[in-house]
Motif scaffolding. Sequence first.
Motif, PDB file in Angstrom:
ATOM      1  N   LEU B   7       0.832  -1.190   0.000  1.00  0.00           N
ATOM      2  CA  LEU B   7       0.000   0.000   0.000  1.00  0.00           C
ATOM      3  C   LEU B   7       0.875   1.252   0.000  1.00  0.00           C
ATOM      4  CD1 LEU B   7      -2.551  -1.098   2.718  1.00  0.00           C
ATOM      5  CD2 LEU B   7      -3.057  -0.748   0.306  1.00  0.00           C
ATOM      6  N   PRO B   8       0.408   2.316  -0.648  1.00  0.00           N
ATOM      7  CA  PRO B   8       1.156   3.572  -0.576  1.00  0.00           C
ATOM      8  C   PRO B   8       1.242   4.003   0.877  1.00  0.00           C
ATOM      9  CG  PRO B   8      -0.601   3.708  -2.186  1.00  0.00           C
ATOM     10  CD  PRO B   8      -0.815   2.430  -1.447  1.00  0.00           C
ATOM     11  N   GLU B   9       2.397   4.577   1.247  1.00  0.00           N
ATOM     12  CA  GLU B   9       2.615   4.896   2.639  1.00  0.00           C
ATOM     13  C   GLU B   9       2.276   6.341   2.952  1.00  0.00           C
ATOM     14  OE1 GLU B   9       6.342   3.071   3.941  1.00  0.00           O
ATOM     15  OE2 GLU B   9       6.450   4.726   5.339  1.00  0.00           O
ATOM     16  N   ARG B  10       1.824   6.564   4.166  1.00  0.00           N
ATOM     17  CA  ARG B  10       1.573   7.932   4.623  1.00  0.00           C
ATOM     18  C   ARG B  10       2.865   8.535   5.151  1.00  0.00           C
ATOM     19  NH1 ARG B  10      -3.257  10.101   6.080  1.00  0.00           N
ATOM     20  NH2 ARG B  10      -4.845   9.189   4.775  1.00  0.00           N
ATOM     21  N   THR B  11       2.812   9.821   5.440  1.00  0.00           N
ATOM     22  CA  THR B  11       4.008  10.504   5.918  1.00  0.00           C
ATOM     23  C   THR B  11       3.925  10.674   7.427  1.00  0.00           C
ATOM     24  OG1 THR B  11       4.090  11.654   3.820  1.00  0.00           O
ATOM     25  CG2 THR B  11       5.405  12.558   5.610  1.00  0.00           C
ATOM     26  N   SER B  12       4.969  10.251   8.127  1.00  0.00           N
ATOM     27  CA  SER B  12       4.967  10.350   9.588  1.00  0.00           C
ATOM     28  C   SER B  12       5.338  11.756  10.026  1.00  0.00           C
ATOM     29  CB  SER B  12       5.959   9.353  10.174  1.00  0.00           C
ATOM     30  OG  SER B  12       7.261   9.694   9.782  1.00  0.00           O
ATOM     31  N   ALA B  13       5.059  12.052  11.279  1.00  0.00           N
ATOM     32  CA  ALA B  13       5.390  13.379  11.817  1.00  0.00           C
ATOM     33  C   ALA B  13       6.888  13.617  11.750  1.00  0.00           C
ATOM     34  CB  ALA B  13       4.901  13.478  13.260  1.00  0.00           C
ATOM     35  N   LEU B  14       7.655  12.549  12.014  1.00  0.00           N
ATOM     36  CA  LEU B  14       9.110  12.666  11.971  1.00  0.00           C
ATOM     37  C   LEU B  14       9.575  13.052  10.570  1.00  0.00           C
ATOM     38  CD1 LEU B  14      11.922  12.183  13.240  1.00  0.00           C
ATOM     39  CD2 LEU B  14      11.739   9.804  12.492  1.00  0.00           C
ATOM     40  N   GLU B  15       8.979  12.385   9.570  1.00  0.00           N
ATOM     41  CA  GLU B  15       9.385  12.706   8.204  1.00  0.00           C
ATOM     42  C   GLU B  15       8.995  14.128   7.836  1.00  0.00           C
ATOM     43  OE1 GLU B  15       8.281   9.956   5.124  1.00  0.00           O
ATOM     44  OE2 GLU B  15       9.273  11.185   3.591  1.00  0.00           O
ATOM     45  N   TRP B  16       7.829  14.565   8.319  1.00  0.00           N
ATOM     46  CA  TRP B  16       7.432  15.944   8.041  1.00  0.00           C
ATOM     47  C   TRP B  16       8.404  16.933   8.670  1.00  0.00           C
ATOM     48  CZ3 TRP B  16       5.160  17.579   4.113  1.00  0.00           C
ATOM     49  CH2 TRP B  16       4.061  16.916   3.553  1.00  0.00           C
ATOM     50  N   ALA B  17       8.909  16.585   9.849  1.00  0.00           N
ATOM     51  CA  ALA B  17       9.866  17.472  10.523  1.00  0.00           C
ATOM     52  C   ALA B  17      11.142  17.583   9.684  1.00  0.00           C
ATOM     53  CB  ALA B  17      10.189  16.928  11.909  1.00  0.00           C
ATOM     54  N   VAL B  18      11.626  16.417   9.190  1.00  0.00           N
ATOM     55  CA  VAL B  18      12.830  16.422   8.354  1.00  0.00           C
ATOM     56  C   VAL B  18      12.553  17.175   7.049  1.00  0.00           C
ATOM     57  CG1 VAL B  18      14.501  14.961   7.172  1.00  0.00           C
ATOM     58  CG2 VAL B  18      13.606  14.258   9.371  1.00  0.00           C
ATOM     59  N   ALA B  19      11.351  16.945   6.506  1.00  0.00           N
ATOM     60  CA  ALA B  19      10.978  17.607   5.255  1.00  0.00           C
ATOM     61  C   ALA B  19      10.942  19.123   5.427  1.00  0.00           C
ATOM     62  CB  ALA B  19       9.624  17.091   4.776  1.00  0.00           C
ATOM     63  N   LEU B  20      10.470  19.539   6.604  1.00  0.00           N
ATOM     64  CA  LEU B  20      10.388  20.972   6.883  1.00  0.00           C
ATOM     65  C   LEU B  20      11.776  21.606   6.873  1.00  0.00           C
ATOM     66  CD1 LEU B  20       7.586  22.137   7.378  1.00  0.00           C
ATOM     67  CD2 LEU B  20       8.262  22.555   9.748  1.00  0.00           C
ATOM     68  N   LEU B  21      12.739  20.880   7.448  1.00  0.00           N
ATOM     69  CA  LEU B  21      14.129  21.346   7.422  1.00  0.00           C
ATOM     70  C   LEU B  21      14.617  21.472   5.985  1.00  0.00           C
ATOM     71  CD1 LEU B  21      16.099  19.489  10.249  1.00  0.00           C
ATOM     72  CD2 LEU B  21      16.089  21.941   9.766  1.00  0.00           C
ATOM     73  N   GLY B  22      14.267  20.466   5.176  1.00  0.00           N
ATOM     74  CA  GLY B  22      14.644  20.491   3.762  1.00  0.00           C
ATOM     75  C   GLY B  22      14.053  21.707   3.061  1.00  0.00           C
ATOM     76  N   ALA B  23      12.776  21.983   3.368  1.00  0.00           N
ATOM     77  CA  ALA B  23      12.106  23.148   2.780  1.00  0.00           C
ATOM     78  C   ALA B  23      12.818  24.426   3.186  1.00  0.00           C
ATOM     79  CB  ALA B  23      10.650  23.179   3.214  1.00  0.00           C
TER      80      ALA B  23
END
Lengths: 281, 132
Positions: B7-23
């Motif tokens: 199944l396609p995976e959802r995004t965890s809070a941890l990944e969003w935090a890392v993604a935010l840093l990337g942004a």
Amino acid sequence: MTAATSTDLQHSVPDTRKFCAGLGRAFAGALLFSLPMLMTMEMWWLGFTLEPWRISVMLLAMLPLLMGLSRFGGFRRTDRFRDDLADVLVSVLVAAVASTVILFLFSVITTDMPSRQVVGKIAMQMFPASIGAMLARSQMGDTSESDREESEPSYLGELFLMGAGALYLSLNVAPTEEMVLIAFKMSVWQEIGLLVLSLTLMHALVYSVGFRGGTARGGRSFIHVFGRFTCVGYVIVALVSLTVLWLFGRTGASSTEEVLSTVIVLSFPGAIGGAVARLVL
Amino acid sequence: MAKDRDLPERTSALEWAVALLGAAIIAGTVGFMIRHGLTHPATAPDVVVSPGMPRQVSGGYLVEFTAFNRGNTTAASLTIKGSLTDGNRIIETSEVTLDYLPQRASRTGGLFFQNDPAQHDLSAEAGGYVAP
């Protein structure tokens, strides 16, 4: 976000351990793909010789490219825009950290350098490194063959993959002086010869690896494959080469003939990369 | 579990935090570049060469210098010329080429002379460059 706690049959639960493993893989992918460029001095020089707006355009153009790669490869299976976006931003972060650490260890960036130079050098490396980070899963991940089977891309997706494959191989050589030098050395006839060779190799590769085991080719005729995949593919490869040359400021003051012959030279590795995109991406 | 992975995976809070840093990184880098482009309009290379004190080395004298580019464009293949003069008479010249001198950056180098620079008038300046 609390709504996600209610049973969602469409998506699997995110797993922290899997994410950390993915991060590690992304770092490995970033290094695997960008080390040749981290060790190329033209790439460092571009960090301060390129105009700031050109570097900005490169970084912004990188985002939709990464979005596409995330859909076709990426860290995990995704089907929503925001999940792809998260993956893209994570790979950008991984790329920035990896490039900064390596460039610092190489003493290519130092603490007493003007910030414009430091940021420029890192920004140049973020482009290849984030592509590498994004491709990490499909290159060394745990994606099974059956997993790939399911994500059979459409014709446009196929062309996108070809462009990405072209970028994959031509980015390594695009910043070097040799591209322009080779183009200078070649006569018109040699250029035509290289173009024919590129098309021939591309067609042979598309024919043999583009279709899994040659089975899916089924009843498609030579002309069909040549026209739909090889010719259109080569045009895309050439456009990718031209864009990269423009981004790296290699087209500026040159005549059309000069640019055209450099595009043909750069499209040679690009054509091979584009044709085997299915294997490497 | 095997079914879970298909199944396609959802995004965890941890990944969003890392993604935010990337942004933040990408926004910061683009922002920095654009701001730099706006506040530092491309001006021609403007090179200032400051020679240091001459030192005796085996087989002659060494004058180390620092070249600083005050302009907002990189100078490639920049030549630095040093000369020893006595009034109008040129005693000796020495030249070196720097591959690149980026905008607002400095590079150090050295010029060798046979004659003692302390006995003559020493001057060091930029010769010429090509656009990268």
